[in-house]
Design a protein around this motif. Structure first.
Motif, mmCIF file in Angstrom:
data_model
loop_
_atom_site.group_PDB
_atom_site.id
_atom_site.type_symbol
_atom_site.label_atom_id
_atom_site.label_comp_id
_atom_site.label_asym_id
_atom_site.label_seq_id
_atom_site.Cartn_x
_atom_site.Cartn_y
_atom_site.Cartn_z
ATOM 1 N N PRO A 151 52.686 29.732 41.534
ATOM 2 C CA PRO A 151 52.246 29.522 41.986
ATOM 3 C C PRO A 151 52.204 29.461 42.897
ATOM 4 O O PRO A 151 50.238 29.825 43.676
ATOM 5 N N HIS A 152 52.368 28.900 44.267
ATOM 6 C CA HIS A 152 51.932 28.865 45.523
ATOM 7 C C HIS A 152 51.451 30.134 46.004
ATOM 8 O O HIS A 152 50.699 30.710 46.687
ATOM 9 N N ASN A 195 49.731 18.682 43.391
ATOM 10 C CA ASN A 195 50.878 20.093 44.748
ATOM 11 C C ASN A 195 51.624 21.396 43.944
ATOM 12 O O ASN A 195 52.211 20.867 42.605
ATOM 13 N N LEU A 196 51.426 22.608 44.665
ATOM 14 C CA LEU A 196 52.128 23.446 43.966
ATOM 15 C C LEU A 196 53.184 23.422 43.587
ATOM 16 O O LEU A 196 53.907 24.189 42.988
ATOM 17 N N GLU A 197 54.078 22.291 44.618
ATOM 18 C CA GLU A 197 55.556 22.347 44.832
ATOM 19 C C GLU A 197 55.951 21.568 43.721
ATOM 20 O O GLU A 197 57.405 21.309 43.906
ATOM 21 N N LEU A 253 40.525 24.892 42.823
ATOM 22 C CA LEU A 253 40.846 25.467 41.516
ATOM 23 C C LEU A 253 41.608 25.368 40.954
ATOM 24 O O LEU A 253 41.353 24.820 39.566
ATOM 25 N N LEU A 254 42.556 25.003 41.271
ATOM 26 C CA LEU A 254 43.970 26.209 40.276
ATOM 27 C C LEU A 254 45.021 25.220 39.906
ATOM 28 O O LEU A 254 45.409 25.249 38.769
ATOM 29 N N GLY A 257 44.654 34.610 32.996
ATOM 30 C CA GLY A 257 44.236 32.980 32.993
ATOM 31 C C GLY A 257 43.654 32.148 32.111
ATOM 32 O O GLY A 257 43.955 30.675 32.857
ATOM 33 N N GLY A 258 43.066 32.667 31.695
ATOM 34 C CA GLY A 258 42.572 32.053 30.169
ATOM 35 C C GLY A 258 41.281 31.328 31.070
ATOM 36 O O GLY A 258 40.527 31.786 32.057
ATOM 37 N N LEU A 259 40.525 30.170 30.330
ATOM 38 C CA LEU A 259 38.932 30.022 29.954
ATOM 39 C C LEU A 259 39.339 28.430 30.031
ATOM 40 O O LEU A 259 40.122 28.699 28.518
ATOM 41 N N THR A 260 38.880 27.514 30.691
ATOM 42 C CA THR A 260 38.381 26.118 30.236
ATOM 43 C C THR A 260 37.104 26.170 29.900
ATOM 44 O O THR A 260 36.656 26.991 30.999
#
Length: 263
Positions: A138-139, A161-163, A155-156, A32-35
């Motif tokens: 994503p959902h 909105n995931l949609e 957090l994600l 998922g990577g990193l920030t």
């Protein structure tokens, strides 16, 4: 405070997130990577000098098509440590990053003395198949990656909105780049022969798992432990009420586990 800088490695840029004071710790991230605002990095920086390189194709790190297989990525990890001027840092990896960290410790057992693997990928059990992240929308991710699904959604998405089509476009574009790198290690299954090399690890090893991990279930902690020899002094910590993204849900528990293991 976590800041980002860029180092040059064989004529390509590698972004590195850094912060904190103390023993050098190299953190290898998952698919998922990193920030810089990652909660685990902030907690680790309270005790360690953290160096978190982004894999090629993630963030500001340039793509590296020459990294074709597990060995290439493993050696890339050592090249980054050399470029940072570090000598035998504490090596911590999560998920895909845990897989890479374990490979590094197996390939060069005298170079890695202390190793912490947080829900690492790298093994496969037919009776406990690992979900295919590459087929996920994503959902579907919060319930797969988090014990607290509502927290996972926040957090994600950052509250989006995931949609929402705009969110989906950004998600798919970013994932196309990142998963291009991750796919070399994880697709179609995350088995690149690590099980046959675990016996080579000599580092003091800490395994950290979320009790509610639905992506890589805790039974894989037993599989990793079974593959390590007595030469790898082993500690295992199972964190309750926590899913696969341990560092996001319970970063303080990770820090405590590292301290209690003597790292």
């Amino acid at each position: 405070m976590i800041t980002e800088r860029t180092i040059t490695l064989r004529d390509r840029r590698v972004a590195v997130l850094e912060g904190g004071v103390g023993r050098d710790l190299v953190f290898l991230h998952g698919a998922g990577g990193l920030t810089a605002d990652d909660p685990l990095l902030r907690h680790l920086a309270a005790r360690y000098r953290v160096h978190a390189p982004l894999l090629p194709g993630f963030g500001a790190s340039e793509d590296a098509p020459e990294l074709r297989e597990m060995l290439d990525v493993t050696l890339h990890g050592f090249d980054v440590i050399d470029a940072l001027g570090l000598a035998r840092p504490l090596l911590v990896g999560h998920s895909m990053g845990g897989m890479i960290a374990a490979e590094m410790a197996a390939i060069a057992p005298r170079e890695i003395e202390d190793l912490a693997l947080i829900a690492p990928a790298g093994l496969w059990r037919d009776e406990h198949p690992i979900a295919d992240l590459f087929a996920m929308l994503p959902h579907q991710l919060p319930a797969l990656l988090f014990h607290d699904v509502a927290l996972g959604e926040r957090l994600l998405t950052g509250g989006l909105n995931l949609e929402d089509p705009q969110f989906l476009i950004g998600f798919l574009v970013r994932n196309a780049r990142q998963l291009g790198m991750a796919g070399k290690l994880l697709f179609p299954i995350p088995d690149r022969g690590l099980a046959d090399r675990l016996y080579r690890i000599r580092a003091r090893t800490l395994l950290i798992w979320g009790e509610s991990d639905r992506l890589i279930p805790p039974v894989y902690a037993d599989a990793f432990a079974a593959g390590l020899t007595a030469a790898a002094a082993l500690h295992r910590v199972l964190i309750p009420a926590c899913g696969h993204l341990v560092g996001a849900e319970r970063p303080e528990a990770v820090l405590t586990a590292l301290a209690q293991a003597g790292f």
